[in-house]
Design an enzyme around this catalytic site. Structure first.
Site, PDB file in Angstrom:
ATOM      1  NE  ARG A   1      49.381  48.324  23.344  1.00  0.00           N
ATOM      2  CZ  ARG A   1      48.827  49.395  23.926  1.00  0.00           C
ATOM      3  NH1 ARG A   1      47.874  49.262  24.806  1.00  0.00           N
ATOM      4  NH2 ARG A   1      49.264  50.601  23.620  1.00  0.00           N
TER       5      ARG A   1
ATOM      6  CE1 TYR B   1      50.026  23.368  31.951  1.00  0.00           C
ATOM      7  CE2 TYR B   1      49.814  25.602  32.779  1.00  0.00           C
ATOM      8  CZ  TYR B   1      50.459  24.678  31.986  1.00  0.00           C
ATOM      9  OH  TYR B   1      51.533  25.066  31.240  1.00  0.00           O
TER      10      TYR B   1
ATOM     11  CG  ASP C   1      41.796  25.235  32.842  1.00  0.00           C
ATOM     12  OD1 ASP C   1      41.345  24.837  31.745  1.00  0.00           O
ATOM     13  OD2 ASP C   1      43.007  25.369  33.067  1.00  0.00           O
TER      14      ASP C   1
ATOM     15  CE  LYS D   1      47.940  22.892  26.280  1.00  0.00           C
ATOM     16  NZ  LYS D   1      47.664  23.043  27.707  1.00  0.00           N
TER      17      LYS D   1
HETATM   18  C1  PLP Z   1      48.041  23.938  28.686  1.00  0.00           C
HETATM   19  C2  PLP Z   1      47.105  24.261  29.776  1.00  0.00           C
HETATM   20  C3  PLP Z   1      47.084  25.532  30.370  1.00  0.00           C
HETATM   21  C4  PLP Z   1      48.055  26.607  29.968  1.00  0.00           C
HETATM   22  O1  PLP Z   1      47.787  27.059  28.672  1.00  0.00           O
HETATM   23  P1  PLP Z   1      48.885  27.683  27.687  1.00  0.00           P
HETATM   24  O2  PLP Z   1      48.132  27.915  26.439  1.00  0.00           O
HETATM   25  O3  PLP Z   1      50.001  26.693  27.562  1.00  0.00           O
HETATM   26  O4  PLP Z   1      49.352  28.954  28.333  1.00  0.00           O
HETATM   27  C5  PLP Z   1      46.135  25.769  31.335  1.00  0.00           C
HETATM   28  N1  PLP Z   1      45.259  24.820  31.721  1.00  0.00           N
HETATM   29  C6  PLP Z   1      45.253  23.588  31.177  1.00  0.00           C
HETATM   30  C7  PLP Z   1      44.258  22.583  31.638  1.00  0.00           C
HETATM   31  C8  PLP Z   1      46.179  23.265  30.190  1.00  0.00           C
HETATM   32  O5  PLP Z   1      46.190  22.040  29.670  1.00  0.00           O
END
Ligand code: PLP
Length: 385
Positions: A54, A106, A179, A204
């Site tokens: 974990r 997001y 992000d 992504k």
């Molecule tokens: C998809 C996305 C998220 C969330 O990520 P997950 O892997 O789906 O939890 C956060 N920020 C951006 C810019 C995204 O495209």
């Protein structure tokens, strides 16, 4: 005397997954380390450094090493999703306080910030972070703990000046998290621009094949108590990425550089072609000179990425019809995979979204851009060039 060789570039390090060879078989592809528990030495020590699955895992560590190299970071951490990475960063803040976050970001995390972060004692303010005066007004010394920016910001691909925001935030004693999912470490290195933390939905581009849900964080200062606390929360709350997912992510990272460069090139072509299409009112892509974020993007990124949006003439109904008529593009949410996706974004974001209702979000994949354009042109009813 010969000069010492220059250190390998990130693309080289990623292609070879840092060059690690599996010691027992000399396999050049690492195994998946699936063990949840590890043998204690007779003297009661844990000489391998691993105790339990974990808090830690060798396959996860390997993928973290590659990501850290790509980000120019001192350390990286992988979690079960982008959302778990983003939320862990907020939950790990040393004390409750004021959080300023990008207006265009997001939607799932914006919603979490507004609805869940207050339960941890935070107050959240949504700010147009592309406007530095608005950032200056929002950031209060001694009160603001975190400025959260997403750049390029979903789904308008707004560009926030990372270095300028970091300066404003740091002067007020606040931390900055970016992000960078859409920029990828190939086109942007937020830590070098002054950010304290980089976050990715590794679901992504980092993985790139639409078959793993994963999240990542990276830091330049692993001795930062904030970073240590994120690691503690990951272990306690069981948020670590699974070893199979980490292994797939490691495989995806090897080709990140070539994938996103090819996708970005195709996106630039499509943005230009669609900009001349009669059915399109506006193309939102930071690589286009008229995009409001173009100048800042040119300064802080080495490429404009492969995400764009188009606003179609005829409103919401037409947008949904166009998405219904494509054959090659896949009608689906998410982004960053090798297959191109189209999405009527307002339908998924719901009320309170700043997304125009005639907007279609395009995630450009690795298909031939001429095929992608022909499919969109037909779906738009022709009359393109
Ligand atoms: C998809 C996305 C998220 C969330 O990520 P997950 O892997 O789906 O939890 C956060 N920020 C951006 C810019 C995204 O495209």
């Amino acid at each position: 005397m010969t000069k010492p060789p220059a250190p390998p570039k990130p693309r080289t390090l990623a292609a070879q997954a840092l060059g690690d060879i599996e010691p027992q078989t000399k396999g050049i592809v690492p195994p998946v380390h699936v063990a949840t528990t590890y043998l204690r030495d007779p003297d009661n020590a844990y000489s391998s450094g691993y105790v339990y699955g974990r808090p830690d895992n060798a396959t996860v560590r390997q993928a973290e090493g590659v990501l850290a190299a790509l980000e120019g970071a001192a350390a990286a951490m992988l979690l079960g999703s982008g959302m778990s990475a983003a939320t862990a960063a907020v939950m790990a803040l040393p004390e409750p306080g004021h959080i300023a976050a990008s207006q265009v970001m997001y939607w799932g995390f914006r919603d979490w910030l507004l609805r869940e972060a207050p339960r941890f004692g935070h107050t959240v303010e949504i700010v147009d972070t592309t406007d530095l005066d608005a950032v200056r007004d929002a950031v209060v010394p001694g009160k603001t703990r975190l400025v959260w920016i997403e750049t390029p910001g979903n789904p308008l691909w707004t560009i926030t000046d990372i270095a300028a925001v970091a300066q404003i935030a740091h002067a007020a004693g606040a931390r900055v998290a970016v992000d960078s999912t859409v920029a990828t470490p190939v086109f942007s290195r937020p830590l070098a621009l002054g950010a304290d933390l980089v976050m990715h939905s590794a679901t992504k581009y980092l993985n790139g094949h639409s078959d793993v849900i994963a999240g990542a964080l990276a830091t330049a200062t692993p001795d930062d108590p904030w970073w240590a606390r994120i690691g503690e929360l990951r272990a306690r709350h069981g948020m670590i990425l699974g070893p199979f997912e980490a292994w797939l992510l490691l495989r995806g990272l090897r080709t990140l550089d070539v994938r996103v460069r090819a996708q970005s090139e195709a996106a630039a072509l499509l943005a230009t072609w669609l900009g001349h299409h009669r059915g399109i009112e506006r193309v939102l892509y930071p690589g286009l000179p008229h995009h409001p974020g173009h100048a800042v993007a040119s300064r802080q990124m080495t490429g404009y990425g492969a995400m764009m949006s188009v606003q179609v003439h005829g409103g919401e109904g037409t947008a949904i019809e166009v998405a219904a008529r494509v054959r090659l593009w896949k009608r689906a949410t998410s982004l960053g995979g090798v297959e191109s996706l189209i999405e009527h974004r307002a339908s998924i974001e719901g009320p309170g979204s700043p997304c125009p209702t005639n907007l279609l979000r395009l995630s450009v994949g690795l298909e031939d851009p001429e095929d992608l354009y022909a499919d969109l042109d037909r779906a738009l009813g022709g009359s393109g060039t």
